[in-house]
Design an enzyme around this catalytic site. Structure first.
Site, PDB file in Angstrom:
ATOM      1  N   MET A   1      24.279   8.862   1.291  1.00 12.61           N
ATOM      2  CA  MET A   1      24.135  10.169   1.927  1.00 12.61           C
ATOM      3  C   MET A   1      24.459  10.089   3.416  1.00 12.61           C
ATOM      4  SD  MET A   1      23.734  13.269   1.390  1.00 12.61           S
ATOM      5  CE  MET A   1      22.755  13.943   0.053  1.00 12.61           C
TER       6      MET A   1
ATOM      7  N   PHE B   1     -11.269  -7.551  14.109  1.00 18.68           N
ATOM      8  CA  PHE B   1     -10.235  -8.000  13.185  1.00 18.68           C
ATOM      9  C   PHE B   1      -9.942  -6.916  12.138  1.00 18.68           C
ATOM     10  CE2 PHE B   1      -9.033 -10.236   9.197  1.00 18.68           C
ATOM     11  CZ  PHE B   1      -7.763 -10.614   9.621  1.00 18.68           C
ATOM     12  N   GLN B   2      -8.681  -6.609  11.990  1.00 18.84           N
ATOM     13  CA  GLN B   2      -8.213  -5.585  11.050  1.00 18.84           C
ATOM     14  C   GLN B   2      -8.848  -4.223  11.288  1.00 18.84           C
ATOM     15  OE1 GLN B   2      -8.313  -7.260   7.027  1.00 18.84           O
ATOM     16  NE2 GLN B   2      -6.239  -8.024   7.392  1.00 18.84           N
TER      17      GLN B   2
ATOM     18  N   GLU C   1       0.806  -1.221   0.000  1.00 14.26           N
ATOM     19  CA  GLU C   1       0.000   0.000   0.000  1.00 14.26           C
ATOM     20  C   GLU C   1       0.838   1.270   0.000  1.00 14.26           C
ATOM     21  OE1 GLU C   1      -0.569  -2.604   1.920  1.00 14.26           O
ATOM     22  OE2 GLU C   1      -2.664  -3.226   1.719  1.00 14.26           O
TER      23      GLU C   1
HETATM   24  C1  LIG Z   1      12.589   5.656   4.808  1.00 12.64           C
HETATM   25  C2  LIG Z   1      13.871   6.312   5.113  1.00 12.64           C
HETATM   26  N1  LIG Z   1      14.730   5.760   6.000  1.00 12.64           N
HETATM   27  C3  LIG Z   1      15.913   6.357   6.252  1.00 12.64           C
HETATM   28  C4  LIG Z   1      16.267   7.513   5.634  1.00 12.64           C
HETATM   29  C5  LIG Z   1      17.602   8.184   5.949  1.00 12.64           C
HETATM   30  N2  LIG Z   1      18.443   8.213   4.741  1.00 12.64           N
HETATM   31  C6  LIG Z   1      18.563   9.323   3.982  1.00 12.64           C
HETATM   32  S1  LIG Z   1      19.508   9.089   2.637  1.00 12.64           S
HETATM   33  C7  LIG Z   1      19.822   7.502   3.068  1.00 12.64           C
HETATM   34  C8  LIG Z   1      20.706   6.639   2.212  1.00 12.64           C
HETATM   35  C9  LIG Z   1      20.101   6.347   0.907  1.00 12.64           C
HETATM   36  O1  LIG Z   1      20.880   5.356   0.292  1.00 12.64           O
HETATM   37  P1  LIG Z   1      20.739   5.071  -1.246  1.00 12.64           P
HETATM   38  O2  LIG Z   1      19.326   4.887  -1.604  1.00 12.64           O
HETATM   39  O3  LIG Z   1      21.665   3.979  -1.627  1.00 12.64           O
HETATM   40  O4  LIG Z   1      21.182   6.452  -1.900  1.00 12.64           O
HETATM   41  P2  LIG Z   1      22.615   7.122  -2.006  1.00 12.64           P
HETATM   42  O5  LIG Z   1      22.674   8.168  -0.962  1.00 12.64           O
HETATM   43  O6  LIG Z   1      23.634   6.055  -1.813  1.00 12.64           O
HETATM   44  O7  LIG Z   1      22.638   7.704  -3.375  1.00 12.64           O
HETATM   45  C10 LIG Z   1      19.175   7.180   4.260  1.00 12.64           C
HETATM   46  C11 LIG Z   1      19.278   5.870   4.937  1.00 12.64           C
HETATM   47  C12 LIG Z   1      15.331   8.073   4.734  1.00 12.64           C
HETATM   48  N3  LIG Z   1      15.559   9.219   4.101  1.00 12.64           N
HETATM   49  N4  LIG Z   1      14.169   7.442   4.466  1.00 12.64           N
END
Ligand SMILES: Cc1ncc(C[n+]2csc(CCOP(=O)(O)OP(=O)(O)O)c2C)c(N)n1
Ligand SMILES: [Mg+2]
Lengths: 186, 619
Positions: B518, B153-154, B91
């Site tokens: 990041m 339920f649900q 979803e």
């Molecule tokens: C749902 C969620 N969990 C955690 C984060 C924190 N977060 C921001 S950027 C990132 C890393 C993203 O990794 P990737 O998709 O491989 O992208 P990259 O930065 O390597 O290009 C995380 C864990 C977030 N933004 N969203």
């Protein structure tokens, strides 16, 4: 907005009387980290609406945000910071004071008389007093009674209403929320 | 604090919210029941819902069925020729897909899910839509009214759970309210500052019958959506814009939402105003336009950030002084007077006290400004502002976006540049969240509004891929590219099945750096390179995974493979996943460290190219 920073503000919020709308107002405060110090809600003369009287506090900037955020709620018709408007304010308190001796009992009765408070229940060792007034008056009475020992206390928090003729001319808060031209419903 | 139980409940409720009259569920589906006399034909709730959606012009729904919403799905089967239903695999994907649909078209995106887990799975998407002001109507099934509050339920308190993450929400307790509620929900979702609206729909209400009348108008006495701005303030703003020596227009997603790009272009050209879009505003003004300074904020351009820092007038249009844009607030545009135009009064004076705050729809206010120029100001020509433009151009030339190429490895920035070339900057591009998102923002060069879909406010990893599916459903004839990360892609990767089933033309470009890049970058810069749980040691083989989903998978690991793989992938039909093995420890620059001021931006990585690890062997 005018008005000094900090300080207590009494907001008067007119909201459509529907299931869940109070929750939205209250949730907005908790969700954004604003405080609610007291809260009173009841239907208005028109049962389709409820009036919420709420006390809160914050700097001018925070108050502006609170007013705008509350004003934005879909079912809120109006929000007024009564600090910006001439108003009268009352709070009701019920309290039980210990009276261990006849002298203490007499002292409570005297104080109640001076403050025009009502005695509404009495027993051998306690008196229940009801008082209504401004927060200052209520605080003063409580200050005098507390050495005797206040067993229990219930405060409604203030309710307030603009002085006759004052509400609509109020500058500031309410006026700043007016949207010049609303999109008509389609 | 007062208890949360509404005293309201004890009062006589207005008719609209009156207790539902119990109605037995019909044994036979309503629409096939032999009709009663014409005037008294009653329709069951499920059919009323579908009919109402059709009246709102809905042609596509993203959803997932379940027990509480079965009547609606039953009715949907009968409306297949009029409404397309996209069956997602989670979803969350449904909401993001609806967001992609909505943002790429400007129409309301529609979601249909079941009660309990179906509804709670939508919460991330709803929050995302609220933060990015995306119009969504999300219909959630609910347990029958007599079971509400019973821990049935649900059952989940969906109205309670979604109250803070929607613009508004409804629990429909009486089938006679249903059509009105749908009408209001669409109106609320798309007007004013757009946002998500939830309709929680108990199962018995979808079975109950009433006469179907779709309301012509909505009556929401307490709701106001801003239209035109206060003319006096508009006049003042125009005067300030004409007189300013160092003005900058700072434009956000509101420009895109309001459909104000043409007016913005006209105003900026007539007044020779430099323009800097935010992350959400990209595409609202053409990136390659000579008046465009590039993106503002944490990973924005030097010219934009310096421009704002030295401006004497900042004109904020449909933007909200987000902390990722402003850096340290007290040093943001310190010398500038501020004009702020926003449809949401609470955005004005929220983070920055402004000199002129205009509550209004960006397009209408811009039109007013243009009219004011025509009728009252009558300039000979655009104010030249020679010195200011000289300074801005020098900043832009001094520090454009740039990166160091490393021998033998694909640079992530190069992937985006190549993508721009091959799609001629015309693709609809979605991104997930992380470094790759910023590189797209920096290097793709958006030309038009609604071409760029990303999760700006909430920063939701997992948004990009389903959003691309939604956009592709709305634009079957266009190229839709999802640029994602090796981390983010896995957050909604199950939607590959949806994309293949729907035969959508989505091209996924995985910027595969083997890291939660990041986060790794922040650990490198602010935690002295202590890498804590950011290495994605076990990645799936994205090529074979794509193939397992009956899609096309391609991989590029060397610079010379980049272009051929992109060419092949972009021209292959259907879902294509391109796994781009890129330089692993590349960071996004320039960067304003969190909490610093814009003038403290770090332009380039420290001079230490020795750290580049060997490219992995992924044969
Ligand atoms: C749902 C969620 N969990 C955690 C984060 C924190 N977060 C921001 S950027 C990132 C890393 C993203 O990794 P990737 O998709 O491989 O992208 P990259 O930065 O390597 O290009 C995380 C864990 C977030 N933004 N969203
Ligand atoms: Mg990564």
């Amino acid at each position: 907005m005018s008005g000094s920073g900090g300080g207590r503000h009494i907001l008067s919020i007119l909201v459509e009387n529907r299931f869940g709308e109070l929750c939205r107002v209250v949730g907005l405060f908790s969700g954004r980290g604003y405080n609610i110090d007291s809260l009173c809600v009841a239907p208005t003369a028109d049962p389709a609406f409820s009036r919420i009287i709420l006390t809160t506090g914050g700097s001018d900037a925070i108050m502006e945000q609170i007013l705008k955020q509350v004003g934005k709620l879909v079912r809120v018709l109006e929000v007024v910071d009564l600090n910006e408007v001439q108003h009268v304010e009352r709070e009701m308190v019920l309290l039980i004071v210990s009276t261990r001796t006849p002298a203490e009992r007499q002292e409570v009765l005297n104080l109640a008389g001076v403050f025009r408070a009502k005695v509404i229940d009495i027993s051998t060792d306690a008196i229940t007093v009801e008082t209504t007034g401004s927060q200052e008056k209520v605080d003063a009475l409580l200050g005098l009674l507390s050495p005797l020992g206040i067993r229990d206390l219930v405060r409604t928090g203030p309710v307030a209403i603009p002085r006759i003729g004052a509400a609509r001319e109020a500058p500031g808060a309410a006026a700043s929320l007016v949207v010049p031209e609303a999109e008509s419903a389609v | 604090m007062a208890p949360m139980n509404e005293p309201n409940r004890m009062k006589a409720a207005p008719i609209a919210e009156a207790a539902p009259a119990p109605r037995p569920a019909p044994a036979v589906p309503a629409s096939t029941t032999p009709a009663a006399p014409a005037a008294e034909v009653e329709t069951r709730g499920a059919a009323i819902l579908i009919e109402s959606l059709l009246r709102e012009g809905v042609s596509t729904i993203f959803g997932y069925p379940g027990g509480a919403i079965l009547h609606v799905y039953d009715e949907l089967a009968r409306a297949r020729d009029r409404i397309t239903h996209v069956l997602v695999r989670h979803e969350q994907g449904a909401v993001h897909a609806a967001e992609g649909y909505a943002r790429s078209t400007g129409q309301v995106g529609v979601v249909l899910v079941t009660s309990g887990p179906g509804a709670t799975n939508c919460v991330t998407g709803l929050t995302n839509a609220l933060m990015d002001s995306t119009p969504i109507v999300c219909i959630t099934g609910q347990v029958p009214t007599h079971l509400i509050g019973n821990d049935a339920f649900q059952e989940a308190d969906v109205v309670g759970i979604t109250r803070p993450c929607t613009k508004y929400n409804y629990l429909v307790k009486d089938v006679r309210d249903l059509a009105r509620v749908v009408k209001e929900a669409f109106f609320l979702a798309r007007t004013g500052r757009p946002g998500p609206v939830v309709i929680d729909l108990p199962k018995d209400v979808t079975a109950a019958k009433t006469r179907f009348v779709y309301p012509e108008t909505v009556s929401l006495p307490s709701y106001r959506a801003a239209g035109r701005g206060d003319p006096r303030l508009v006049r003042r703003a125009v005067g300030m814009m004409v007189a300013a020596e160092r003005p900058v227009l700072y434009v956000g997603g509101g420009i895109v939402n309001a459909g104000a790009a043409a007016e913005l272009l006209e105003l900026s050209e007539r007044l020779n105003l430099p323009v800097t879009p935010t992350l959400m505003g990209l595409g609202g003004f053409p990136s390659a336009h000579p008046l465009c300074l590039g993106m503002l904020g944490m990973h924005g351009t030097y010219a934009a950030n310096m421009g704002v820092t030295h401006a004497d007038l900042l004109i904020a249009l449909g933007s909200r002084f987000d902390d990722r844009v402003t850096g340290r607030l007290k040093d943001f545009a310190p010398d500038a007077q501020v004009i702020h135009v926003d449809v949401d009064p609470s955005s004005i004076n929220k983070n920055r006290a402004v000199e002129v705050g205009i509550v209004g729809d960006a397009r209408l206010v811009l039109r007013q400004m243009l009219d004011c120029l025509d009728r009252e100001v009558r300039l000979e020509g655009p104010p030249p502002r020679v010195t200011w433009w000289g300074t801005l151009r020098a900043w832009a030339a001094q520090h454009p976006y740039r990166y160091r190429r490393r021998r033998g490895v694909i640079m992530p920035q190069a992937v985006i540049e190549e993508l721009h070339r091959l799609t001629r900057g015309e693709a609809i591009v979605t991104a997930d969240v992380g470094q790759h998102q910023m590189w797209v923002a920096q290097y793709y060069g958006f030309k038009r509004p609604r071409q760029w879909l990303n999760s700006g406010g909430l920063g939701t990893m997992g948004y990009g891929f389903p959003a691309a599916i939604g956009a592709a459903k709305a634009h079957p004839d266009r190229t839709v590219v999802c640029v994602t990360g090796d981390g983010s892609f896995q957050m909604c990767i199950q939607e590959m099945a949806t994309a293949v089933q729907e035969k959508v033309n989505v091209k996924v470009v995985v910027i595969n750096n083997n890291y939660l890049g990041m986060v790794r970058q922040w650990q490198e810069l602010f935690y002295s390179r202590t890498y804590s749980e950011v290495g994605l040691e076990w990645l799936p083989d994205f090529v074979r995974l794509a193939e397992a989903y009956h899609a096309t998978g391609l991989r590029a690991s060397k610079p010379e493979e980049l272009r051929p793989v992109l060419e092949k992938g972009l021209s292959a039909p259907g879902l294509v996943v391109m796994d781009m093995i890129v330089s692993q420890e590349e960071s996004v620059y320039p960067m304003v460290p969190a909490g610093a001021s814009l003038r403290e931006m770090v332009l380039d990585p420290p001079d230490d190219p020795s750290e580049e690890p060997e490219p992995r062997d992924l044969a």
